[in-house]
Enzyme design. Structure first.
Site, mmCIF file in Angstrom:
data_model
loop_
_atom_site.group_PDB
_atom_site.id
_atom_site.type_symbol
_atom_site.label_atom_id
_atom_site.label_comp_id
_atom_site.label_asym_id
_atom_site.label_seq_id
_atom_site.Cartn_x
_atom_site.Cartn_y
_atom_site.Cartn_z
ATOM 1 N N ASP A 76 -38.565 -69.572 1.755
ATOM 2 C CA ASP A 76 -38.617 -71.033 1.633
ATOM 3 C C ASP A 76 -38.619 -71.440 0.171
ATOM 4 O OD1 ASP A 76 -39.804 -73.774 1.466
ATOM 5 O OD2 ASP A 76 -39.876 -73.550 3.640
ATOM 6 N N ALA A 77 -37.682 -72.309 -0.210
ATOM 7 C CA ALA A 77 -37.578 -72.756 -1.605
ATOM 8 C C ALA A 77 -38.864 -73.429 -2.076
ATOM 9 C CB ALA A 77 -36.395 -73.709 -1.767
ATOM 10 N N ARG A 78 -39.537 -74.144 -1.159
ATOM 11 C CA ARG A 78 -40.787 -74.813 -1.553
ATOM 12 C C ARG A 78 -41.842 -73.792 -1.954
ATOM 13 N NH1 ARG A 78 -40.678 -78.294 3.897
ATOM 14 N NH2 ARG A 78 -40.065 -76.208 4.526
ATOM 15 N N GLY A 134 -29.541 -75.295 1.620
ATOM 16 C CA GLY A 134 -30.648 -75.234 2.558
ATOM 17 C C GLY A 134 -30.970 -73.769 2.777
ATOM 18 N N GLY A 189 -29.403 -71.948 4.742
ATOM 19 C CA GLY A 189 -28.020 -71.515 4.543
ATOM 20 C C GLY A 189 -27.440 -72.408 3.461
ATOM 21 N N HIS A 237 -20.587 -75.001 7.552
ATOM 22 C CA HIS A 237 -21.171 -76.272 7.080
ATOM 23 C C HIS A 237 -20.117 -77.377 6.981
ATOM 24 C CE1 HIS A 237 -24.555 -73.863 4.886
ATOM 25 N NE2 HIS A 237 -24.976 -74.284 6.064
ATOM 26 N N GLU A 294 -25.328 -84.376 10.163
ATOM 27 C CA GLU A 294 -24.320 -83.717 10.989
ATOM 28 C C GLU A 294 -24.323 -84.253 12.421
ATOM 29 O OE1 GLU A 294 -24.269 -79.224 9.508
ATOM 30 O OE2 GLU A 294 -26.204 -80.196 9.201
ATOM 31 N N ARG A 342 -30.220 -64.601 3.188
ATOM 32 C CA ARG A 342 -28.902 -63.963 3.104
ATOM 33 C C ARG A 342 -28.541 -63.689 1.650
ATOM 34 N NH1 ARG A 342 -25.787 -68.277 6.650
ATOM 35 N NH2 ARG A 342 -27.728 -68.880 7.644
ATOM 36 N N ARG A 394 -22.586 -78.826 18.805
ATOM 37 C CA ARG A 394 -22.224 -78.158 17.553
ATOM 38 C C ARG A 394 -21.877 -76.708 17.884
ATOM 39 N NH1 ARG A 394 -25.836 -75.026 13.295
ATOM 40 N NH2 ARG A 394 -24.242 -74.652 11.739
ATOM 41 N N ASN A 442 -27.388 -78.549 19.702
ATOM 42 C CA ASN A 442 -27.080 -77.439 18.792
ATOM 43 C C ASN A 442 -27.815 -76.222 19.345
ATOM 44 O OD1 ASN A 442 -26.784 -75.606 16.741
ATOM 45 N ND2 ASN A 442 -27.584 -76.925 15.124
#
Length: 397
Positions: free
Chosen positions: A281-283, A209, A211, A179, A385, A240, A90, A10
């Site tokens: 970061d969500a965390r 995630g 994204g 995705h 993936e 984004r 990818r 990737n």
């Protein structure tokens, strides 16, 4: 060792992820990342047997080729070069040309490069990765798996923008979606979990995630998805903005912003980072919420609200619903985010299974809620993936 190993690559503009995947089991035998290409601190790291190794990339330029050469050396030193049967790449954008995985030749490579206008950060980097791998593995067949391919089954009413038809015919401006490899994988796994043929299943797949995107899947095929012409539209993401009034772009340009400033703001300074003013970061957002950080709390609320709104709207293209699928780094692990999304879906009858939701984390799949009203469940399925890329490469052999 079984002769079913595929090197999956990737390639990004300044990075390169890789893994040697057993195409029968989906296990990563070795996986790694080259990053900071073009900078003095460029490094390559990898994991093998639970141990992580990191080293500097010393080449002054052409870091992609150097990274792939180092991967070749690594694979040889670990002793499974002879077990590799293919290299799978990818590729982010296949436009309307590529609707499935293809074997790469000079013509395919040229077509991937010709689609660079549609994915200027990703397709040129993917092409560089392909060229480097062809030099490194001249005897191995190489395959391209496209993020957009799964969504090529969308009906015209779903992919057509409400703009002049000339913009579509001349520039290919339409909804493409991304995705796709992840949505494809988790929908197949969900069908197995429900013990139904995927061709008879309807899902709303929610990949969350850095994204993030939602996909409506009817009879195993994508019929709508939230990302559009680029990966900027749809859900709020790490940096984004997601859906936004395009008039804001004109407004900022009139205020003297440059085109670069506008798109830097929308792509790299929005989302969790922009709303929280703290982190992408969500965390980090969840941790800051615990300490009462108002920006983090708002980012959490905006994100979970928007995800739930999309899930609700994606009932429209479906004739029935078997499951809402959560996947991706946030979707698989962030319990408070899943919990809040489910609360926002209360009008659809979803009732959380608290223990099931707590258990379905950190690599564990499971049912986390159900709706008697819709006859549907909400499930968590870890995405893979790389496994899809390896499987589809081997199938095409």
């Amino acid at each position: 060792m079984s002769n079913s190993f595929v090197l999956v690559i990737n390639s990004g503009s300044s990075s390169l992820k890789f893994a040697v995947i057993d195409s029968l089991t989906g296990d990563a035998i070795v996986s790694g990342l080259g990053e900071c290409f073009g900078l003095p601190e460029a490094v390559i790291s990898w994991k093998f047997n639970g141990e992580k190794t990191e080293e500097a990339i010393s080449a002054p330029d052409n870091h992609h080729q150097h990274a792939i050469n180092r991967i070749v050396d690594l694979i040889e030193s670990l002793g499974f070069t002879s077990d590799l049967v293919a290299v799978g790449h990818r590729i982010v954008h296949g436009g309307e040309k590529f609707t499935s995985t293809v074997r790469i030749d000079d013509k395919v490579l040229a077509e991937i490069e010709s689609l660079s206008d549609l994915a200027p950060l990703h397709n040129p980097a993917g092409a560089i990765g392909i060229q480097a791998a062809m030099v490194a593995f001249p005897s191995l067949p190489q395959f391209a798996v496209f993020d957009t391919a799964f969504h090529q089954t969308m009906p015209q009413k779903a992919f057509t923008g409400a703009i002049s038809n000339e913009l579509y015919t001349q520039y290919g401006i339409r909804r493409y979606g991304f995705h796709g490899t992840s949505h494809y994988f988790v929908s197949r796994e969900a069908a197995k979990m429900l013990n139904k043929p995927v061709e008879e299943c309807s899902f709303i797949s929610v990949h969350l995630g850095n994204g993030a995107s939602v996909c409506a899947i009817e009879n195993g095929e994508s019929v709508d998805t939230s990302m559009g012409f680029t990966p900027l539209s749809g859900l709020m993401m790490g940096t984004r903005c997601g859906d936004l009034d395009p008039g804001i772009i004109e407004f900022l340009l009139k205020k003297g912003w440059s085109q670069e400033q506008v798109f830097e703001a929308l792509n790299k300074k929005s989302g969790f980072l922009g709303v929280s003013g703290l982190t992408s970061d969500a965390r980090g957002v969840l941790e800051a919420m615990e300490t009462g950080h108002e920006g983090a709390k708002l980012a959490f609320e905006v994100f979970t609200y928007r995800v739930a709104k999309y899930i609700g709207s994606y009932l429209i293209p479906l004739s029935s619903l078997d499951a809402v699928i959560f996947t991706g780094g946030i979707g698989e692990n962030a319990l408070p985010i899943r919990r809040e999304i489910l609360k926002n879906l209360k009008l659809l009858g979803f009732v959380e299974d608290e223990k099931g939701n707590e258990d379905a984390r950190f690599g564990n799949a499971g049912v986390i809620a159900k709706s008697d009203m819709l006859g549907a469940v909400a499930v968590v399925i870890p995405t893979n993936e790389e496994f899809v890329i390896a499987q589809q490469s081997v199938e095409l052999l």
